[in-house]
Design an enzyme around this catalytic site. Structure first.
Site, PDB file in Angstrom:
ATOM      1  N   HIS A   1       0.804  -1.220   0.000  1.00 48.46           N
ATOM      2  CA  HIS A   1       0.000   0.000   0.000  1.00 48.46           C
ATOM      3  C   HIS A   1       0.833   1.264   0.000  1.00 48.46           C
ATOM      4  O   HIS A   1       0.420   2.282  -0.534  1.00 48.46           O
ATOM      5  CB  HIS A   1      -1.054  -0.062   1.098  1.00 48.46           C
TER       6      HIS A   1
ATOM      7  N   CYS B   1      -8.571  -3.901 -13.738  1.00 46.98           N
ATOM      8  CA  CYS B   1      -8.114  -2.835 -12.846  1.00 46.98           C
ATOM      9  C   CYS B   1      -6.840  -3.211 -12.083  1.00 46.98           C
ATOM     10  O   CYS B   1      -6.376  -2.464 -11.239  1.00 46.98           O
ATOM     11  CB  CYS B   1      -9.206  -2.414 -11.868  1.00 46.98           C
TER      12      CYS B   1
END
Ligand code: PEP
Ligand code: MG
Length: 755
Positions: A367, A680
């Protein structure tokens, strides 16, 4: 060596006096070696300094011939001195000349000396040189003497670190402290950044090395150890295992080390020999770092890292200052160097001054990497020993495309990268010109290009890139960067902002994808053997629907009067999707009953990222309004490769036949059912992979904002029909797990497609 007159403590005191004397660098070093030789009753004491070119040069000696100073040199690994430099470990020999590594340097006149004791000059784990004492007799040095010389070496290393000796080194090389270092890591976020090192967790710089009062220093050390132990116990007992991103396993290891008698004894001994408590911690830490830099076993390296962290904690206690980097007062052109870092910490820095990020950990789908990409900060991960190799203020270059870092680059390297950065900026300008050009292939096939987002900082990219919308809004990022669980109204506020920024362009929100690697700092972590395969995403949502319901309600409210698209992550069966749909239906009814305006159009979709859905394609394409391919996870599960584990993450190619066949199957089913399919995952943003996806039949891609320009540039030059024919043919003929990458790259090259 007979017992030293006055012992190490007196020697340290004398050295301190010499350090303060107003004399030139060579004089000071000469006095230091004379003092060490006298104190240790050695006939010889010499200092060898590592130059910038990796060669060790004799800088000062007491006992060897003076003419050899600045003349005698050896490579790292050559002779006994070179051996000590390359192993970073002390070496004590009663008969040096019979050692296989002994190399005779006639100009020094050392043939008459037999006993030899050498120790590395270490600073922050780097070897800056070697300190040697020698005796004529065949004597055996005791462990205490080795210790004493190591302690003394610390003072000499400190003198080197001040840069005072720089003037004595050849101008072309300088001393090793400033040596350029090239490190290869993993590309996390594209771009080239030139700037200066800012350590995310600044190291304590120990200035006060020599103890005034040994007893007092011992008791300072003991109380710091006790405090650190207590704080670790408290963290573990609180059960708050994810606190500060620490996991139970790490804390347990910390606890074990904090009670490790060998480690504690070495620090105590260093204090007894005359160092201050903080210098003793640093001395032992420095040995440990040197071992860490040489350690190739990842498990042992990890443990040494833990020990390093623990030493840092001790240093912070002892020096007692708040050492968190000044995140809002960054220097210009700052490049953050950290072992690891959470997304929230990165966002705390002043974005306008950040030029790059270098991490010792962190894979491309972590992340922090996602946030770095969102912020447009070039980033490289898995750079070995990045924090040990750099000092605050060092010049550094981050090449986020190649995954490379240049520490203290020489001027040629710097000029080459500056040129690269300029070229990139020019290319970016050209992409900017494509902003309003329709994303249509050479043969007229329209492909929708959207961005992936998850934070408010992402939103300006919609307009900047000319993207058609947000194809994946990762709602968990708001949760991951928050200190505490975002309230329903905070969630709604974020979604409203997203709608406002997106204007009339569509946004696809993905419900919370937490669990697995996505840990919320404030939530009790569930211990799982295989978190990626564990209780995560939609599974949590269905088992504990409170959180999911609140989120859906926030989305429905924020979308009042507008179209809304929601999709669910990690769906493994059609049934799970049906249950999720029911939850949405219930929330809709609830809001309607309370008179809330509803979205004017609501579309519900699934993320296709669990391979079991590949075998329910017909059903899922019929029941979902749209599907979105999470190829990051699909690759992970299809090939059984942990996406965060670099040892295996790149083992298989997404352009290999098995993955392309899976994707082809999805594209065909979706088309047959009239169900829109978007890709995606990260591959949608890589031009060559994106080209393959378009060739397979996908007409919608969602990617990081920086990829929109390059992917559109690719599309404009691509003849989709021709490409489709090629891929079909190749897939028919491809054997086993073969990759189509070379064929596709060849197609691009021969057709002038920029990839
Ligand atoms: C994916 O898995 O490909 C994806 C887009 O989702 P995430 O990277 O957030 O898991
Ligand atoms: Mg995923």
């Amino acid at each position: 060596m007979p017992s030293a007159p006055g012992g190490p403590r007196l020697l340290l005191r004398r050295l301190r006096e010499i350090m303060a004397e107003p004399v030139g660098a060579q004089d000071r070093l000469d006095r230091i070696v004379t003092q060490i030789a006298a104190n240790m009753v050695a006939e010889v004491c010499s200092v060898y300094v590592m130059r910038g070119d990796g060669v060790l040069e004799l800088f000062a000696t007491e006992g060897l011939k003076r003419e050899a100073v600045h003349l005698t040199t050896m490579r790292s690994g050559e002779g006994l001195v070179g051996l000590i430099a390359s192993t970073a470990e002390p070496l004590a020999l009663s008969d040096a000349q019979s050692h296989p590594s002994f190399s005779y340097k006639p100009e020094t006149g050392e043939e008459i000396y037999h006993a030899f004791l050498g120790v590395p000059l270490l600073r922050a784990g780097n070897t800056l040189g070697v300190l040697v004492v020698q005796n004529r007799t065949y004597r055996v040095y005791t462990e205490e003497e080795v210790e004493a010389l190591q302690t003394t070496a610390m003072v000499v290393a400190e003198m080197l670190a001040t840069g005072e000796l720089q003037a004595l080194a050849p101008v072309e090389t300088g001393i090793a402290l400033r040596r350029p270092v090239y490190q290869k890591g993993v590309a996390l976020a594209d771009g080239v950044g030139l700037g200066y090192v800012v350590l995310h967790e600044p190291r304590v710089v120990v200035k006060n090395l020599i103890a005034e009062n040994v007893e007092a220093e011992l008791s300072r050390l003991e109380s710091a150890i006790a405090e650190v132990r207590l704080s670790i116990d408290e963290l573990i007992e609180r059960g708050d295992v994810a606190h500060h991103g620490e996991h139970r396993e790490v804390l347990e290891t910390f606890r074990m080390f904090a009670h490790d008698q060998g480690w504690l004894r070495r620090m105590r001994e260093a204090v007894t020999s005359g160092l201050t408590a903080e210098a003793a911690v640093e001395r032992v830490q420095s040995d440990n770092r040197a071992r860490m830099l040489r350690q190739t076993d990842p498990y042992l390296r990890e443990r040494l890292h833990d020990l390093d962290d623990l030493a840092n904690r001790l240093l912070h206690r002892l020096v007692g200052r708040n050492l968190v980097a000044e995140r809002s007062h960054l220097p210009e052109n700052a490049i953050i160097v950290a072992r690891s870092m959470g997304p929230a910490a990165l966002l705390d820095y002043d974005r306008s001054r950040l030029r790059g990020l270098v991490l010792e950990e962190g894979g491309p789908t972590s992340h922090i990497a996602i946030v770095a990409r969102a912020l447009g900060i070039p980033a490289v991960g898995e750079v070995p020993n990045a924090t040990s190799l750099t000092e605050p203020g060092d010049a550094i270059i981050v090449d986020g495309a190649a995954g490379e870092v240049q520490i203290r680059p020489n001027p040629d390297v710097e000029a080459a990268y500056a040129e690269k950065a300029r070229l990139r900026a020019r290319r970016q300008e050209q992409y900017l010109k494509l902003r309003d050009v329709p994303s249509v292939s050479k043969d007229g096939v329209e492909v929708t290009l959207q961005i992936n987002a998850g934070l408010v900082v992402d939103l300006p990219h919609i307009a900047e890139t000319g993207a058609a919308g947000v194809g994946l809004f990762r709602t968990e990022l708001q949760f991951m960067i928050a200190e505490r669980m975002p309230s329903a109204s905070e969630q709604q506020a974020l979604y409203s902002t997203v709608f406002a920024e997106a204007g009339d362009r569509p946004v696809t929100f993905r419900t919370l994808d937490i669990g697995g690697d996505k840990i919320l700092p404030y939530m009790q972590a569930v211990e799982e053997e295989n978190p990626a395969l564990g209780w995560r995403a939609i599974r949590i949502g269905l088992d504990r629907p409170g959180l999911l319901r609140a989120q859906i309600r926030a989305l429905l409210k924020a979308a009042a009067g507008r179209p809304l698209k929601i999709m669910f992550p990690m769906v493994a069966t059609c049934d799970e999707f049906e249950r999720a749909k029911q939850i949405v239906e219930r929330e809709k009814t609830h809001l309607a009953n309370h008179g809330h305006p509803l979205p004017c159009d609501l579309k519900l979709g699934v993320m296709l990222e669990v391979p079991s859905l590949l075998f329910q394609l017909k059903e899922i394409c019929e029941s979902a309004d749209f599907i979105s391919l999470g190829t990051n996870d699909l690759m992970q599960f299809l090939f059984a490769i942990d996406r965060e584990n670099r040892r295996v993450a790149d083992r298989f190619d997404p352009l290999s036949a098995p993955m392309l066949r899976a994707l082809e199957m999805v594209a065909e089913h979706a088309q047959a059912a009239g169900c829109q399919a978007t890709v995606c995952g990260e591959i949608g943003g890589r031009p060559l992979e994106a080209m393959a996806l378009v060739g397979l039949g996908f007409r919608s891609l969602s990617m990081s904002p920086a990829a929109i320009g390059p992917v559109k540039a690719m599309l404009l030059e691509t003849n989709v029909a021709e490409l489709n024919a090629l891929i079909r043919e190749e897939l028919k003929n491809a054997g086993g797990g073969e990759t189509l990458r070379p064929r596709l790259a060849h197609f691009a090259e021969t057709h002038g497609i920029p990839v």
